[in-house]
Scaffold this active site. Structure first.
Site, PDB file in Angstrom:
ATOM      1  CD1 TRP A 133      35.029  68.546 -33.232  1.00 32.95           C
ATOM      2  CD2 TRP A 133      32.950  68.189 -32.581  1.00 32.95           C
ATOM      3  NE1 TRP A 133      34.388  69.576 -33.201  1.00 32.95           N
ATOM      4  CE2 TRP A 133      32.723  69.619 -33.743  1.00 32.95           C
ATOM      5  CE3 TRP A 133      31.408  67.871 -32.996  1.00 32.95           C
ATOM      6  CZ2 TRP A 133      32.214  70.472 -33.689  1.00 32.95           C
ATOM      7  CZ3 TRP A 133      30.266  68.465 -33.974  1.00 32.95           C
ATOM      8  CH2 TRP A 133      30.529  70.261 -33.668  1.00 32.95           C
ATOM      9  CG  HIS A 165      35.208  71.457 -29.568  1.00 33.02           C
ATOM     10  ND1 HIS A 165      33.732  71.580 -30.654  1.00 33.02           N
ATOM     11  CD2 HIS A 165      34.243  70.712 -29.180  1.00 33.02           C
ATOM     12  CE1 HIS A 165      32.568  71.066 -30.179  1.00 33.02           C
ATOM     13  NE2 HIS A 165      33.486  70.942 -28.148  1.00 33.02           N
ATOM     14  NE  ARG A 195      37.804  68.555 -33.601  1.00 29.50           N
ATOM     15  CZ  ARG A 195      37.969  69.271 -34.589  1.00 29.50           C
ATOM     16  NH1 ARG A 195      37.259  69.025 -35.801  1.00 29.50           N
ATOM     17  NH2 ARG A 195      36.875  70.275 -33.904  1.00 29.50           N
ATOM     18  CD  GLN A 220      39.158  74.099 -32.342  1.00 32.85           C
ATOM     19  OE1 GLN A 220      38.130  74.802 -31.424  1.00 32.85           O
ATOM     20  NE2 GLN A 220      38.415  73.323 -33.413  1.00 32.85           N
ATOM     21  CB  VAL A 280      26.328  78.231 -34.106  1.00 29.46           C
ATOM     22  CG1 VAL A 280      27.438  78.830 -33.192  1.00 29.46           C
ATOM     23  CG2 VAL A 280      27.200  77.401 -35.185  1.00 29.46           C
ATOM     24  CB  ALA A 340      31.227  80.885 -30.382  1.00 35.50           C
TER      25      ALA A 340
HETATM   26  C1  FA5 Z   1      35.067  73.518 -34.292  1.00 38.14           C
HETATM   27  O1  FA5 Z   1      35.810  72.647 -33.906  1.00 38.14           O
HETATM   28  C2  FA5 Z   1      34.253  74.054 -33.530  1.00 38.14           C
HETATM   29  N1  FA5 Z   1      34.041  73.590 -32.599  1.00 38.14           N
HETATM   30  C3  FA5 Z   1      34.013  75.364 -34.030  1.00 38.14           C
HETATM   31  C4  FA5 Z   1      32.736  76.721 -33.476  1.00 38.14           C
HETATM   32  C5  FA5 Z   1      33.425  77.297 -32.564  1.00 38.14           C
HETATM   33  C6  FA5 Z   1      32.481  76.359 -34.256  1.00 38.14           C
HETATM   34  C7  FA5 Z   1      32.017  78.104 -32.011  1.00 38.14           C
HETATM   35  C8  FA5 Z   1      30.895  77.420 -33.865  1.00 38.14           C
HETATM   36  C9  FA5 Z   1      30.834  78.169 -32.930  1.00 38.14           C
HETATM   37  P1  FA5 Z   1      35.617  73.109 -36.911  1.00 38.14           P
HETATM   38  O2  FA5 Z   1      35.953  71.546 -36.906  1.00 38.14           O
HETATM   39  O3  FA5 Z   1      35.529  72.916 -38.554  1.00 38.14           O
HETATM   40  O4  FA5 Z   1      34.999  73.428 -35.178  1.00 38.14           O
HETATM   41  O5  FA5 Z   1      37.111  73.419 -36.342  1.00 38.14           O
HETATM   42  C10 FA5 Z   1      37.677  74.477 -35.705  1.00 38.14           C
HETATM   43  C11 FA5 Z   1      38.915  74.869 -36.802  1.00 38.14           C
HETATM   44  O6  FA5 Z   1      39.601  74.292 -35.971  1.00 38.14           O
HETATM   45  C12 FA5 Z   1      39.042  74.812 -37.849  1.00 38.14           C
HETATM   46  O7  FA5 Z   1      38.406  75.582 -39.125  1.00 38.14           O
HETATM   47  C13 FA5 Z   1      40.696  74.612 -38.159  1.00 38.14           C
HETATM   48  O8  FA5 Z   1      40.899  75.445 -38.383  1.00 38.14           O
HETATM   49  C14 FA5 Z   1      41.000  73.979 -36.982  1.00 38.14           C
HETATM   50  N2  FA5 Z   1      41.381  72.767 -36.710  1.00 38.14           N
HETATM   51  C15 FA5 Z   1      39.792  71.250 -37.322  1.00 38.14           C
HETATM   52  N3  FA5 Z   1      40.470  70.266 -37.099  1.00 38.14           N
HETATM   53  C16 FA5 Z   1      41.563  70.381 -37.215  1.00 38.14           C
HETATM   54  C17 FA5 Z   1      42.866  69.686 -37.533  1.00 38.14           C
HETATM   55  N4  FA5 Z   1      42.056  68.245 -37.770  1.00 38.14           N
HETATM   56  N5  FA5 Z   1      44.012  69.645 -37.355  1.00 38.14           N
HETATM   57  C18 FA5 Z   1      44.187  71.624 -37.575  1.00 38.14           C
HETATM   58  N6  FA5 Z   1      43.215  72.358 -37.103  1.00 38.14           N
HETATM   59  C19 FA5 Z   1      42.332  71.723 -37.271  1.00 38.14           C
END
Ligand code: FA5
Length: 348
Positions: free
Chosen positions: A156, A177, A203, A217, A260, A315
């Protein structure tokens, strides 16, 4: 009728005429009729030689008084009409023009998809809660099993907020997130828990067709006795079916998130259709990831005072813009926040 009575009659007639005058042209005519060179008052004044000698001064003064009264009243009304015309010109008022139809606004496409997703989870028994966008390191990372120096922090790219009043252990950031709300909510309540948390995240990332530096999100958290991985998969399949329909392909893969165990991600098919077009044209990939998920890590449960031998949970964190892109055929996530009416008006 003597000349004095004539003056009184002229005065009364003038008052009537003045009331009936509706524009500048009619006022001009009045001026000529009463005090012009051959006007009634002027003509009467000229006849002064026929007035008795002793009455002449009084008559002369009364007639001149009437003349200036008429002139003053006409000038006043001319002013009123002129101002009125100026006002009408300034307003550019043309009562014959057709009215303008007001443009009807609508909710932003992100708000629409966020509401739609939340409604689905509400129908499955979840509650909707919200949390802060400016977050402490403690909730964004530490209570999620990501201590300082943990390499997973690199997952992140974080925008930190400089605050000289905060110690190193209490530093603040723009949340990367919505997962910090897992820790916040569990810390403040006891199981059973079934919540979704929509909100904005930030981010420090380069943007491309599926990545923005600020995006939404929707976090999901379920904690109770006996919650297992089948509950996680069942819930997310049901969600995908309701958003994308029965026929859209969904893919689960193992993934790693420190909070997780086990962790997965879920993707939706972006395959080419019979004409060779993909739902997200800007991305030449068969699968687009929409969420990360997994069983809540025992360390996270312990950190908020829950006994992981009694309680388990799952989650997930999903990206609503990507979900809208895949369903509605939007080729670039950057359209959402570029304020282009050609894009936004498609969602009215
Ligand atoms: C997370 O942020 C974790 N907090 C998700 C999680 C929650 C995992 C609970 C387990 C349990 P990640 O970085 O992969 O994960 O982001 C999750 C979703 O947010 C991605 O699949 C995507 O749909 C969206 N996302 C992430 N980064 C971006 C971005 N820069 N722009 C748009 N959507 C994004």
């Amino acid at each position: 009728m003597n000349v004095f009575e004539e003056l009184t009659q002229i005065q009364a007639e003038f008052q009537k005429d003045l009331k009936l005058a509706l524009d500048l042209e009619q006022l001009d005519h009045l001026k000529i009729k009463y005090i012009g060179r051959s006007g009634v008052v002027t003509t009467l004044l000229r006849s002064i030689s026929s007035v008795k000698k002793e009455d002449r001064p009084k008559f002369g003064s009364k007639a001149n008084q009437l003349k200036s009264e008429i002139s003053g009243l006409i000038a006043e009304k001319i002013d009123v009409f002129k101002n009125d015309t100026d006002l009408r010109k300034a307003e550019n008022l043309d009562v014959t023009l057709p009215g303008r139809t007001p443009v009807i606004g609508s909710l932003h496409p992100t708000t629409q998809i966020v509401q739609e997703i939340c409604d689905i989870f509400v129908s499955l028994g979840f509650s909707v809660i919200e949390g802060p966008e400016i977050e402490f390191d403690k909730y964004n990372f530490e209570m999620l099993n990501i201590p300082k120096g943990h390499p997973a922090r690199d997952m992140w790219s974080t925008m930190w907020i400089e605050n000289p009043n905060h110690s190193n252990t209490n530093s603040t950031l723009l949340r990367t997130h919505t997962s910090p709300m897992q820790a916040r909510f569990m810390e403040a309540t006891s199981p059973p828990i079934r919540i979704v948390v929509p909100g904005k995240c930030y981010r420090y990332e380069a943007t491309d067709s599926t990545h923005e530096w600020h995006f939404y999100q929707i976090e999901g958290l379920v904690v109770d006795k006996g919650i297992n991985f089948a509950n996680l998969k069942g819930t997310l399949y049901e969600f995908a079916k309701r958003i994308f329909g029965n026929d859209r392909k969904v893919r689960f893969r193992c993934d790693y998130f420190p909070f997780v165990e086990p962790g997965v991600d879920m993707s939706i098919s972006n395959f080419k259709d019979s004409e060779g077009k993909r739902p997200i044209k800007g991305r030449d990939e068969d699968w687009i990831e929409i969420l990360g998920a997994g069983m809540v890590h025992p360390e996270v449960l312990k950190g908020v005072g829950y006994d992981p031998d009694i309680y388990t949970g799952f989650a997930f964190g999903m990206g609503p813009e990507r979900i809208s892109m895949l369903r509605d055929g939007i080729d670039d996530i950057r359209h959402f926040y570029s304020n282009d009416l050609r894009f936004l008006s498609q969602f009215v």
